[in-house]
Write an enzyme that holds these catalytic residues in place. Structure first.
Site, mmCIF file in Angstrom:
data_model
loop_
_atom_site.group_PDB
_atom_site.id
_atom_site.type_symbol
_atom_site.label_atom_id
_atom_site.label_comp_id
_atom_site.label_asym_id
_atom_site.label_seq_id
_atom_site.Cartn_x
_atom_site.Cartn_y
_atom_site.Cartn_z
ATOM 1 N N ASP A 101 28.477 -7.339 43.943
ATOM 2 C CA ASP A 101 28.239 -7.033 45.430
ATOM 3 C C ASP A 101 27.235 -5.851 45.699
ATOM 4 O O ASP A 101 27.176 -4.922 44.485
ATOM 5 C CB ASP A 101 29.509 -6.657 45.914
ATOM 6 C CG ASP A 101 29.498 -6.421 47.559
ATOM 7 O OD1 ASP A 101 29.497 -7.407 48.256
ATOM 8 O OD2 ASP A 101 29.888 -5.289 47.821
ATOM 9 N N HIS A 105 31.324 1.077 46.037
ATOM 10 C CA HIS A 105 32.003 1.928 46.952
ATOM 11 C C HIS A 105 33.612 1.617 46.733
ATOM 12 O O HIS A 105 34.084 0.414 46.068
ATOM 13 C CB HIS A 105 31.593 1.501 48.350
ATOM 14 C CG HIS A 105 31.593 -0.027 48.656
ATOM 15 N ND1 HIS A 105 30.460 -0.505 48.686
ATOM 16 C CD2 HIS A 105 32.567 -0.594 49.091
ATOM 17 C CE1 HIS A 105 30.373 -1.716 49.064
ATOM 18 N NE2 HIS A 105 31.964 -2.176 49.322
ATOM 19 N N GLU A 156 23.969 -9.505 44.533
ATOM 20 C CA GLU A 156 23.639 -9.731 45.910
ATOM 21 C C GLU A 156 22.746 -8.553 46.311
ATOM 22 O O GLU A 156 22.987 -7.481 46.353
ATOM 23 C CB GLU A 156 24.977 -9.501 46.938
ATOM 24 C CG GLU A 156 24.635 -9.643 48.410
ATOM 25 C CD GLU A 156 25.582 -8.750 49.253
ATOM 26 O OE1 GLU A 156 25.644 -8.881 50.344
ATOM 27 O OE2 GLU A 156 26.012 -7.797 48.754
HETATM 28 C C1 ABC Z 1 33.486 -5.371 58.440
HETATM 29 C C2 ABC Z 1 33.957 -6.314 59.720
HETATM 30 C C3 ABC Z 1 32.640 -6.823 60.541
HETATM 31 C C4 ABC Z 1 32.038 -5.463 60.979
HETATM 32 C C5 ABC Z 1 31.768 -4.628 59.885
HETATM 33 C C6 ABC Z 1 31.127 -3.400 60.349
HETATM 34 O O1 ABC Z 1 32.973 -4.315 59.072
HETATM 35 O O2 ABC Z 1 34.567 -7.350 58.994
HETATM 36 O O3 ABC Z 1 33.102 -7.667 61.291
HETATM 37 O O4 ABC Z 1 30.963 -6.006 61.833
HETATM 38 C C7 ABC Z 1 33.083 -6.478 53.499
HETATM 39 C C8 ABC Z 1 33.655 -7.339 54.304
HETATM 40 C C9 ABC Z 1 33.015 -7.419 55.799
HETATM 41 C C10 ABC Z 1 33.192 -6.077 56.236
HETATM 42 C C11 ABC Z 1 32.578 -4.983 55.364
HETATM 43 C C12 ABC Z 1 32.427 -3.437 55.793
HETATM 44 O O5 ABC Z 1 33.034 -5.213 54.082
HETATM 45 O O6 ABC Z 1 33.294 -8.833 53.770
HETATM 46 O O7 ABC Z 1 33.769 -8.311 56.532
HETATM 47 O O8 ABC Z 1 32.841 -5.809 57.606
HETATM 48 O O9 ABC Z 1 33.707 -3.027 55.855
HETATM 49 C C13 ABC Z 1 28.675 -7.340 50.860
HETATM 50 C C14 ABC Z 1 29.472 -8.491 50.919
HETATM 51 C C15 ABC Z 1 30.268 -8.562 51.945
HETATM 52 C C16 ABC Z 1 30.989 -7.136 51.977
HETATM 53 C C17 ABC Z 1 30.290 -5.912 51.544
HETATM 54 C C18 ABC Z 1 31.219 -4.664 51.317
HETATM 55 C C19 ABC Z 1 29.250 -6.160 50.995
HETATM 56 O O10 ABC Z 1 28.925 -9.681 50.771
HETATM 57 O O11 ABC Z 1 31.295 -9.303 52.465
HETATM 58 O O12 ABC Z 1 31.899 -6.789 53.349
HETATM 59 O O13 ABC Z 1 31.503 -4.723 50.259
HETATM 60 C C20 ABC Z 1 24.978 -4.698 54.039
HETATM 61 C C21 ABC Z 1 24.747 -4.744 52.371
HETATM 62 C C22 ABC Z 1 25.540 -6.126 51.892
HETATM 63 C C23 ABC Z 1 26.687 -6.409 52.370
HETATM 64 C C24 ABC Z 1 26.577 -6.346 53.830
HETATM 65 C C25 ABC Z 1 27.757 -6.894 54.823
HETATM 66 O O14 ABC Z 1 26.141 -5.335 54.523
HETATM 67 O O15 ABC Z 1 23.644 -4.502 51.748
HETATM 68 O O16 ABC Z 1 25.715 -5.854 50.409
HETATM 69 N N1 ABC Z 1 27.610 -7.508 51.988
HETATM 70 C C26 ABC Z 1 20.494 -5.082 56.715
HETATM 71 C C27 ABC Z 1 20.593 -4.583 55.786
HETATM 72 C C28 ABC Z 1 21.548 -5.060 54.675
HETATM 73 C C29 ABC Z 1 22.840 -5.267 55.187
HETATM 74 C C30 ABC Z 1 22.726 -5.869 56.537
HETATM 75 C C31 ABC Z 1 23.993 -5.924 57.077
HETATM 76 O O17 ABC Z 1 21.724 -5.407 57.617
HETATM 77 O O18 ABC Z 1 19.098 -4.650 55.027
HETATM 78 O O19 ABC Z 1 21.487 -4.391 53.525
HETATM 79 O O20 ABC Z 1 23.910 -5.588 54.219
HETATM 80 O O21 ABC Z 1 24.516 -4.673 57.539
HETATM 81 C C32 ABC Z 1 16.956 -8.913 57.752
HETATM 82 C C33 ABC Z 1 16.681 -7.925 56.693
HETATM 83 C C34 ABC Z 1 17.829 -7.548 55.897
HETATM 84 C C35 ABC Z 1 18.789 -6.812 57.095
HETATM 85 C C36 ABC Z 1 18.843 -7.975 58.201
HETATM 86 C C37 ABC Z 1 19.960 -7.530 59.231
HETATM 87 O O22 ABC Z 1 17.731 -8.511 58.670
HETATM 88 O O23 ABC Z 1 15.875 -8.354 55.558
HETATM 89 O O24 ABC Z 1 17.599 -6.404 54.840
HETATM 90 O O25 ABC Z 1 19.841 -6.458 56.565
HETATM 91 O O26 ABC Z 1 15.678 -9.370 58.188
#
Ligand code: ABC
Ligand code: CA
Length: 474
Positions: free
Chosen positions: A206, A121, A230
């Site tokens: 990512d 993205h 990831e």
């Molecule tokens: C920002 C704010 C946060 C706010 C959020 C809405 O927006 O800072 O405070 O809460 C980057 C930044 C973040 C930023 C985001 C969005 O962008 O670092 O600070 O958050 O703008 C990667 C990176 C991560 C990065 C991104 C985006 C992707 O490591 O640092 O964030 O480039 C998903 C993605 C994963 C991603 C993660 C943040 O979101 O898949 O690649 N990380 C479920 C889903 C997951 C999902 C997760 C979180 O929720 O399956 O896919 O990750 O939303 C378990 C299950 C999991 C489940 C969890 C919650 O429970 O097995 O599957 O995860 O039991």
């Protein structure tokens, strides 16, 4: 460097903006402000001694490309994941020359550089996005039609996971149309150039599960170096498929039971052996080469869930004694305890880079123990880790020549472990290398160890220490 080159490495993960300033100053950095705090690639160069003195021989840095500028609904792009232009670097972190200098400085020390990359993205500051503000994907048709991924999609709609958008209406992450062959070609050329221009040794990718699986083999091949993806999901059954399309994955399936086991004295220790077994049985390379971690920039630090340092010390051991490549998230070695994003992205300079505190010493001990084991036994890295015993509150972990003794009984406990079936000889002299306490195995090579203050131990026979050119202490 290839996947096998990385297998004996130990990785230090840092957030570039938060690790070190170029002039050694210590500006205030309130994580809640979500602003750039001043860390740069030159800052990292200046602090490579600090990283290398802990024993790490690889560094994973934040994404390097240009991000959206200014303040968004979620603050500034200090973490580097909000790409706006893949053809330029993020000037907050330095120049082209600075990134090349970091790469060279690492290589001069025999260390590897891992760069984080995002292809899924581009980040938009308004909804709908101003597509023309992106480079090079600058028209709406370069992106999938907008729809936000729903929580339930993660369980029943993989197409939505791949083609709908992450983020929210305040900050949509415009989902690149990775079904389009021109876009695919652009990405493949881009990653090859990035790796070549900056002599990158490995790539952390990512949001891998958000792009169709068959996109990845060509991308990984174009990178030409180790790729670790990831896939944020706790199911080995889901994650395993991705080990077929990139070299390796971050070990989220083991991370969930790891944290559950050690976040309290009532945690469940028995789930970890199950996921470990499942990953050994179903991942392409077994669990070898997975990225083993306790903390990262997306999850609350363990110190935010418990203030019992013995639990944290136990949990920290696992990534260093399992089959994966250990990854330590910066700040763990300073006992940082930040909670969920953004609190877990503290400035490291605020710690003064202490080299005397208990967590720092523990980190040094863990890295050294793994490296000694690998040096002593050429089969260490390719021998599957096993659990010699596991019960509600103790684990005996064997990866010859080492045995790790873990417990979640807490700092007021006096744990005991019975070690039976390890590769110790009769009457062999053995050390807990974390404290240099000496034991002697019995006539069957077994022993019972009594711990102190709920702390973990890592046993290595004197013969292995000698083979590694080590002794205890030292
Ligand atoms: C920002 C704010 C946060 C706010 C959020 C809405 O927006 O800072 O405070 O809460 C980057 C930044 C973040 C930023 C985001 C969005 O962008 O670092 O600070 O958050 O703008 C990667 C990176 C991560 C990065 C991104 C985006 C992707 O490591 O640092 O964030 O480039 C998903 C993605 C994963 C991603 C993660 C943040 O979101 O898949 O690649 N990380 C479920 C889903 C997951 C999902 C997760 C979180 O929720 O399956 O896919 O990750 O939303 C378990 C299950 C999991 C489940 C969890 C919650 O429970 O097995 O599957 O995860 O039991
Ligand atoms: Ca996608």
């Amino acid at each position: 460097a290839s996947a096998s080159d990385w297998q004996n490495r130990t990785i230090y993960q840092l957030v570039t903006d938060r690790f070190a300033t170029p002039d050694g100053s210590s500006p205030t950095c309130n994580t809640e402000d979500r602003k750039y705090c001043g860390g740069t690639w030159q800052g990292v160069i200046k602090k490579l001694d600090y990283i290398q003195n802990m024993g790490f021989d690889a560094v994973w840095i934040s994404p390097v490309v240009k991000n959206v500028e200014g303040t968004t609904a979620y603050g500034e792009a200090f973490h580097g994941y909000w790409t706006s232009d893949i053809t330029q670097l993020n000037s907050h972190f330095g120049s082209t020359d600075d990134l090349k200098a970091l790469s060279k400085a690492l290589h001069d020390r025999g260390m590897y550089l891992m760069v984080d990359v995002v292809v899924n993205h581009m980040a938009a500051t308004q909804d709908p996005p101003n597509f023309a503000s992106f480079t090079p994907f600058n028209t709406q048709s370069d992106f999938h039609p907008e729809c936000l991924i729903q929580a339930s999609d993660y369980f029943n709609n993989q197409t939505a996971v791949e083609q709908c958008w992450l983020g929210d209406s305040k900050m949509p992450l415009a989902d690149v149309n990775t079904e389009d062959q021109n876009i695919v070609n652009t990405w493949n050329t881009w990653i090859g150039d990035l790796v070549k221009n900056y002599s990158v040794d490995g790539v952390r990718i990512d949001t891998v599960k958000h792009v169709r699986k068959d996109f990845w083999p060509d991308f990984a091949k174009s990178a030409g170096v180790f790729t670790i993806g990831e896939v944020l999901d706790n199911r080995t059954t889901y994650v395993k498929d991705y080990t077929q399309v990139v070299d390796s994955v971050l070990d989220y399936p083991d991370w969930y039971p790891l944290v559950n086991a050690f976040m309290s004295t009532t945690g469940n220790l028995s789930a970890l052996p199950e996921t470990v077994k499942a990953s050994q049985d179903t991942y392409k390379n077994g669990a070898f080469n997975t990225g083993a971690f306790l903390e990262n920039h997306d999850q609350p630090r363990l110190g935010s869930q418990t203030n019992d340092s013995s639990l944290i010390m136990n949990a920290m051991v696992w990534p260093f004694v399992g089959d994966g490549i250990p990854i330590l998230y910066y700040g763990q070695e300073q006992g940082y305890a930040g909670g969920a994003d953004p609190a877990n992205r503290e400035a490291l300079w605020l710690s003064g880079y202490s080299t005397t505190n208990a967590m720092f010493n523990h980190t040094v001990g863990l890295v050294a123990a793994r490296q000694a084991a690998a040096k002593a036994n050429s089969n260490f890295l390719s021998t599957k880790v096993q659990f010699l015993s596991s019960n509600a509150s103790t684990l005996v972990v064997s990866k010859p020549p080492l045995v790790a003794l873990l417990t979640n009984q807490g700092s007021s406990s006096t744990p005991t472990w019975t070690v039976n079936g390890a590769n110790f000889s009769a009457n062999e002299e053995i050390y807990d290398v974390l404290t240099c306490t000496k034991y002697t195995a019995d006539g069957n090579g077994a022993l019972t160890v009594t711990g102190s203050s709920g702390k973990p131990q890592i046993l290595l026979p004197t013969s292995a220490l000698t083979a590694a050119g080590r002794s205890c202490p030292n």
